[in-house]
Design an enzyme around this catalytic site. Sequence first.
Site, short mmCIF file in Angstrom:
data_model
loop_
_atom_site.label_atom_id
_atom_site.label_comp_id
_atom_site.label_asym_id
_atom_site.label_seq_id
_atom_site.Cartn_x
_atom_site.Cartn_y
_atom_site.Cartn_z
N GLU A 78 -1.54 -2.89 -6.45
CA GLU A 78 -2.38 -1.76 -6.86
C GLU A 78 -1.49 -0.61 -7.36
O GLU A 78 -1.74 -0.01 -8.37
CB GLU A 78 -3.14 -1.34 -5.62
CG GLU A 78 -4.05 -0.21 -5.76
CD GLU A 78 -4.92 -0.15 -4.51
OE1 GLU A 78 -5.51 -1.19 -4.17
OE2 GLU A 78 -4.98 0.91 -3.88
N GLY A 92 0.83 -1.20 0.00
CA GLY A 92 0.00 0.00 0.00
C GLY A 92 0.87 1.26 0.00
O GLY A 92 2.06 1.21 -0.28
N ILE A 93 0.24 2.39 0.37
CA ILE A 93 0.95 3.68 0.40
C ILE A 93 1.39 3.96 1.83
O ILE A 93 0.67 3.63 2.76
CB ILE A 93 0.00 4.84 0.00
CG1 ILE A 93 -0.75 4.51 -1.29
CG2 ILE A 93 0.74 6.16 -0.13
CD1 ILE A 93 -1.90 5.46 -1.59
N GLY A 94 2.53 4.58 2.02
CA GLY A 94 2.85 5.11 3.35
C GLY A 94 4.12 4.58 3.98
O GLY A 94 4.91 3.86 3.35
N ALA A 95 4.30 4.97 5.26
CA ALA A 95 5.56 4.71 5.95
C ALA A 95 5.79 3.21 6.18
O ALA A 95 6.92 2.73 6.08
CB ALA A 95 5.56 5.44 7.29
N ILE A 96 4.73 2.46 6.47
CA ILE A 96 4.93 1.03 6.77
C ILE A 96 5.38 0.25 5.53
O ILE A 96 6.41 -0.43 5.58
CB ILE A 96 3.70 0.42 7.47
CG1 ILE A 96 3.56 1.06 8.87
CG2 ILE A 96 3.82 -1.10 7.57
CD1 ILE A 96 2.33 0.66 9.63
N GLY A 104 -7.89 -1.03 -2.28
CA GLY A 104 -7.68 -2.39 -2.78
C GLY A 104 -7.42 -3.40 -1.68
O GLY A 104 -7.03 -4.53 -1.96
#
Length: 433
Positions: free
Chosen positions: A237, A214-218, A335
Site C-alpha cells: 500500500e 504498514g505504517i509505524g514502529a513495528i 489495506g
Amino acid sequence: MSWQDVYQSKLTTAKDAVKHIESGNRVVVGHACSEPLALVDAMVANKDQYKDVEIVHMVAMGKSEYAKPEMAPHFRHNALFVGGTTRKAVNEARADYTPCFFTEIPRLFKEEYLPVDVALIQVSRPDEHGYCSFGLSSDYTKPASECAKIVIAEVNDQMPRTMGSFIHISEIDHIVETSYPIIELQPPKIGEIEKAIGENCAKLVEDGATLQLGIGAIPDAVLLFLKDKKDLGIHSEMFSDGVVELVEAGVINNKKKTLHEGKMIVTFLMGTKRLYDFVHNNPTVELHPVDYVNNPCVVMQNENIISINSCIQVDLMGQIVSESIGLKQFSGVGGQVDYIRGASMAKRGKSIIAIPSTASKGKVSRIAPFIDEGSAVTTSRNDVHYVVTEYGIAQLRGKSLKERGRALINIAHPDFRPMLIEEWERRFDTKFE
Ligand code: COA
C-alpha cells in the site's frame, strides 16, 4: 492552443478556486501527505459561503479544521479512516465513518455510491508534455479526480515527480500554483519490544520475498532485521524511509518479483524529505490507484509475498480487531484485509499480524478471551495466518479452535497467560499443557 496556454488560462488563486465549491457538494480531499493544504485552508476560510459541504478524506495529515465543532453548519466530515485530527469528531458523532476496504474506495466514486462533485488535489509541476504527477498519492486521489465534476489542483513545485500516475493539464479545471514543503511523517521511535517483534517477523521472511508493510514502529523494526536478506521486493500500500536504506544496501532490488519485476509498486508514500528525494523521477518506484495495487487478485500474483500489519486485539479464535476499541472508532480497515487476502491466495504467501503482547502500558493483554463489546472484527478468523508478538510466532492457518487458542496463549504476555489458560480450559473442558 498549446498546453502552456491552457495552463495559463486556468491559473487562479486558492481563494477564488474554492468559490467553485457549492453548498451540499461532496468534496474529496487528496490523501495523506499529498493533502492540498492551501486549498483546504482557503475552503475553511470561505466557510460562510457553504452549508452542508461533505468532506471525504482518509488519512488526514493536515489540521482537519473542517471537523471542529464550530464548523458544523458548514462542513460534515465523512472519514474513510480515522486519525488523530478526526477521531474526536467521529467519536462525538459530529463526523461519520464509512467502513470500506481501501481497494474498493475508487468504486464508491466510480459507481456513484458517493458521487464526487469536487476533487481538491495536489500535483507536481507539469512535464514538457503537460502531465503532472500525482506525487505521493495515487490511491483514491487519481480515481476521485477522474470522477469529479470539478478538479481543483495545487501545482506545488516541491511535490516529487513520481512514476505511474499522471493527470494532464487539460483534465484540471482550476490551477493554483504553490511552493511549500510537503507534509512529512517522521520515523517512529523503535523500542525494545518492537525490536523483538521485528526480529520474530524477520524469521518468516525468506530471500526473494516481496513485502507489504504498514505504517509505524513495528514495520520499521522488521526492516532493521532484514539487512542480511537477499533479493527482496516491494508491493505495498505504502512505504516509508526505512525502505530507502535497504534499497541503497542492495537488499531490496525487486529482481525476484513475479509481478512488476524490478519495480516497487505502491499506492501512496509517507515519510521525510529523504524519501521524497529518493522517489523523485525514480523509474523503479511506481504509484498506481488503490483499486489496482491493493486488489487481492493483483497482490496474489506476487509469489512469496509477505504482508505485515498490526492490530488492537485478537481473541482466542484468531478474530482480529484492528480499528476500534470497543465502540470507539480508533482508525480504519485501510489495506489490512486487501493484503491478508492477497497474500493468503499467493503461492507461498504469508500474512502476519504483528503486535506488542500488551497495550495501555502493560495493563491490558492484546490477546483476549473475547473481543471487547462493540469492537469491529477487521480480519476474520478464517483469514488469519500468523500472529507475532515479542514472545514468538503463532501460526494459525489449518489449526482448530483449540489449537489456535493454545498457540496464541503461548505468545501472550506471561502475566496474562493464567487468565487466558483458565478461559481456554473452561471452553474446551481440557487441561492446558
Ligand atoms: N485495549 C485497550 N486499548 C488498546 C488496546 C486494547 N486491546 N490496543 C491498543 N490500545 C490503545 C493503546 O494503548 C494506544 O493508546 P495510547 O495512545 O493512549 O497509548 C492506542 O490504543 C493505539 O494503540 P497502538 O497499538 O499503539 O497503535 P498503533 O499506532 O501502533 O496502530 C493499529 C495500531 C492497529 C491501530 C493500526 O495498525 C491500524 O490502524 N491498523 C488497521 C489498518 C491497517 O492495518 N492498515 C494496513 C496498512 S497501512
